[in-house]
Design an enzyme around this catalytic site. Structure first.
Site, short mmCIF file in Angstrom:
data_model
loop_
_atom_site.label_atom_id
_atom_site.label_comp_id
_atom_site.label_asym_id
_atom_site.label_seq_id
_atom_site.Cartn_x
_atom_site.Cartn_y
_atom_site.Cartn_z
N ASP A 11 0.84 -1.19 -0.05
CA ASP A 11 -0.16 0.05 -0.07
C ASP A 11 0.76 1.22 -0.05
O ASP A 11 0.81 2.08 0.87
CB ASP A 11 -0.91 0.03 1.26
CG ASP A 11 -0.11 0.09 2.60
OD1 ASP A 11 -0.70 0.71 3.58
OD2 ASP A 11 1.00 -0.21 2.56
N ASP A 16 6.68 1.05 1.81
CA ASP A 16 6.31 -0.02 0.70
C ASP A 16 7.24 0.18 -0.65
O ASP A 16 7.56 -0.53 -1.28
CB ASP A 16 4.94 0.11 0.31
CG ASP A 16 3.88 0.10 1.40
OD1 ASP A 16 3.92 0.94 2.05
OD2 ASP A 16 3.28 -1.00 1.55
N ASN A 40 -2.32 3.04 3.36
CA ASN A 40 -1.74 4.39 3.77
C ASN A 40 -2.57 5.53 3.18
O ASN A 40 -2.48 6.50 3.55
CB ASN A 40 -0.32 4.42 3.26
CG ASN A 40 0.49 3.74 4.30
OD1 ASN A 40 0.53 3.69 5.39
ND2 ASN A 40 1.34 2.93 3.33
N THR A 123 2.79 -5.98 2.61
CA THR A 123 3.31 -4.98 3.53
C THR A 123 2.14 -3.80 3.98
O THR A 123 2.57 -2.67 4.00
CB THR A 123 4.35 -4.09 2.76
OG1 THR A 123 4.11 -3.77 1.40
CG2 THR A 123 5.69 -5.10 2.80
N PHE A 164 -1.07 -0.68 12.35
CA PHE A 164 -1.93 -0.22 11.18
C PHE A 164 -2.29 -1.20 10.28
O PHE A 164 -3.52 -1.40 9.91
CB PHE A 164 -0.98 0.90 10.34
CG PHE A 164 -1.65 1.66 9.42
CD1 PHE A 164 -1.61 0.96 8.23
CD2 PHE A 164 -2.91 2.57 9.76
CE1 PHE A 164 -2.50 1.70 6.97
CE2 PHE A 164 -3.48 3.05 8.45
CZ PHE A 164 -3.18 2.72 7.22
N ASN A 165 -1.40 -2.08 9.71
CA ASN A 165 -1.84 -3.34 8.65
C ASN A 165 -2.92 -4.28 9.13
O ASN A 165 -3.92 -4.62 8.50
CB ASN A 165 -0.59 -3.97 8.17
CG ASN A 165 0.47 -3.04 7.18
OD1 ASN A 165 -0.23 -1.85 6.73
ND2 ASN A 165 1.57 -3.33 7.04
N HIS A 238 9.95 0.26 8.09
CA HIS A 238 8.98 -0.95 8.38
C HIS A 238 8.94 -2.13 7.40
O HIS A 238 9.29 -3.31 7.53
CB HIS A 238 7.74 -0.87 8.65
CG HIS A 238 7.15 0.11 9.79
ND1 HIS A 238 7.47 -0.01 11.00
CD2 HIS A 238 6.76 1.55 9.59
CE1 HIS A 238 7.07 1.07 11.62
NE2 HIS A 238 6.47 2.10 10.84
N ASP A 239 8.57 -1.65 6.06
CA ASP A 239 8.05 -2.90 5.02
C ASP A 239 9.33 -3.63 4.52
O ASP A 239 9.14 -4.81 4.20
CB ASP A 239 7.37 -2.31 3.77
CG ASP A 239 6.21 -1.80 4.44
OD1 ASP A 239 5.41 -0.89 3.85
OD2 ASP A 239 5.55 -2.55 5.43
O1 RIB Z 1 2.54 -0.02 10.47
C1 RIB Z 1 3.33 0.18 9.50
C2 RIB Z 1 2.82 -0.31 8.17
O2 RIB Z 1 1.54 0.49 7.95
C3 RIB Z 1 3.69 0.05 7.07
O3 RIB Z 1 3.34 -1.36 6.44
C4 RIB Z 1 3.21 1.22 6.45
O4 RIB Z 1 3.54 1.30 5.12
C5 RIB Z 1 1.88 0.97 6.78
O5 RIB Z 1 1.39 0.39 5.68
CA CA Z 2 2.81 -0.52 4.20
#
Ligand code: RIB
Ligand code: CA
Length: 310
Positions: A11, A16, A40, A123, A164-165, A238-239
């Site tokens: 996303d 990403d 996102n 991701t 979040f994801n 993160h990703d």
């Molecule tokens: O919590 C972080 C994740 O949420 C990452 O994948 C960031 O791109 C958002 O999608």
């Molecule tokens: Ca992401």
């Protein structure tokens, strides 16, 4: 060594975008396709961003657009971190918007049914993969493993409980985590250790190619937004941890444990309950990332960006 065949469901999203460039650059990975999730930003924006990044790093893999909405809950986006476009900070050329005509779930199904040992890397929210599993359950016997950026063994980043994801679509995560496919979870407990400090940005700037320029400009905005949103010194990248864990398995260490996804619509909705100390003596169903070699991580990011030098 045989390349690892992956499908990246994402996303974009600043982090990403770096996951896409790593997957394209690595000689150890064959990127079969990209599927796009809303997360996102809205699906229209994440789709445009995914295509822009893929084409900018000279990848012509099929890119399929996924669901605009989660399975059950209302959609949430993360504009405060990724900006109005979902990928603020870099002006991409106007590429033909040549998306694959199939839904993301259908592209996943077709690629998985046509290729052995496909690794699903996610991701973003897990809506598309959950749909694909429900549409064609046979893919669950064919997918080699799912490597997820999501969840956490400790606090969330979108609520006290949830990352979040997962929080974007906990029901989808529940379907994927209970599909019987091997799950490798790269959660915030690890990804918060790879902060893209200004020193890292300056290090990548020295590579001085068009992809390092993209990285630098995107990361400066990503850092600024993360500092403002979370009062942290730099943005967690993160990703790419998912892709790095495939490129060099010595970088990320996983521990198998019981993980359940809270789908009750209360204050812990979307929490990944990770039984680190095996209190419940339940089936250890998920490999959870518990250690990362930060120096090796950045070395891999740097070498990936260097592959784009002429
Ligand atoms: O919590 C972080 C994740 O949420 C990452 O994948 C960031 O791109 C958002 O999608
Ligand atoms: Ca992401």
């Amino acid at each position: 060594m045989n390349k690892q065949k992956i499908i990246l469901d994402c996303d974009p999203g600043h982090d990403d975008a770096v996951a896409i460039l790593l997957a394209v650059a690595s000689p150890k990975i064959e990127l079969l396709g990209i599927t796009v999730a809303a997360g996102n930003q809205t699906i229209e924006k994440t789709a445009k961003n995914a295509l822009n990044v893929a084409r900018f790093v000279k990848s012509n893999v099929p890119i399929a657009i996924g669901s605009a909405e989660p399975l059950v809950r209302d959609r949430i986006i993360c504009e405060q971190v990724h900006g109005e476009s979902g990928l603020d900070g870099f002006a991409f050329p106007n590429y033909p918007q040549d998306f694959d005509k199939r839904h993301a779930a259908q592209l996943m199904i077709d690629l998985i049914m046509a290729n052995d040992d496909v690794i699903m890397v996610t991701t973003g929210p897990l809506t598309n993969l959950a749909l694909a599993m429900k549409l064609e359950p046979r893919i669950c016997q064919r997918i080699k493993k799912v490597v997820v950026m999501g969840g956490s063994t400790d606090n969330g980043n979108t609520s006290p409980a949830a990352e979040f994801n997962i929080m974007c679509d906990a029901e989808a995560a529940y379907i994927v985590f209970n599909s019987g496919v091997e799950i490798y979870m790269c959660g915030l407990n690890i990804t918060r250790k790879v902060l893209v400090y200004d020193g890292i940005i300056n290090r990548m700037a020295k590579i001085n190619n068009e992809v390092s320029d993209m990285f630098v400009q995107l990361m400066r905005v990503f850092n600024e937004n993360q500092r403002k949103t979370f009062q942290i010194p730099a943005a967690p990248l993160h990703d790419p941890v998912t892709i790095v864990s495939l490129i060099d398995e010595s970088v990320v260490k996983f521990t198998k444990m019981n993980v359940t996804i809270d789908i009750n619509h209360g204050p812990s909705y979307g929490r990944t309950n990770c039984d680190v100390f095996d209190y419940l003596k339940q089936e250890k169903n998920v490999y959870v990332a518990m250690h990362i070699d930060v120096d090796k991580y950045w070395d891999i990011v740097e070498s990936a960006i260097r592959t784009f030098s002429k």
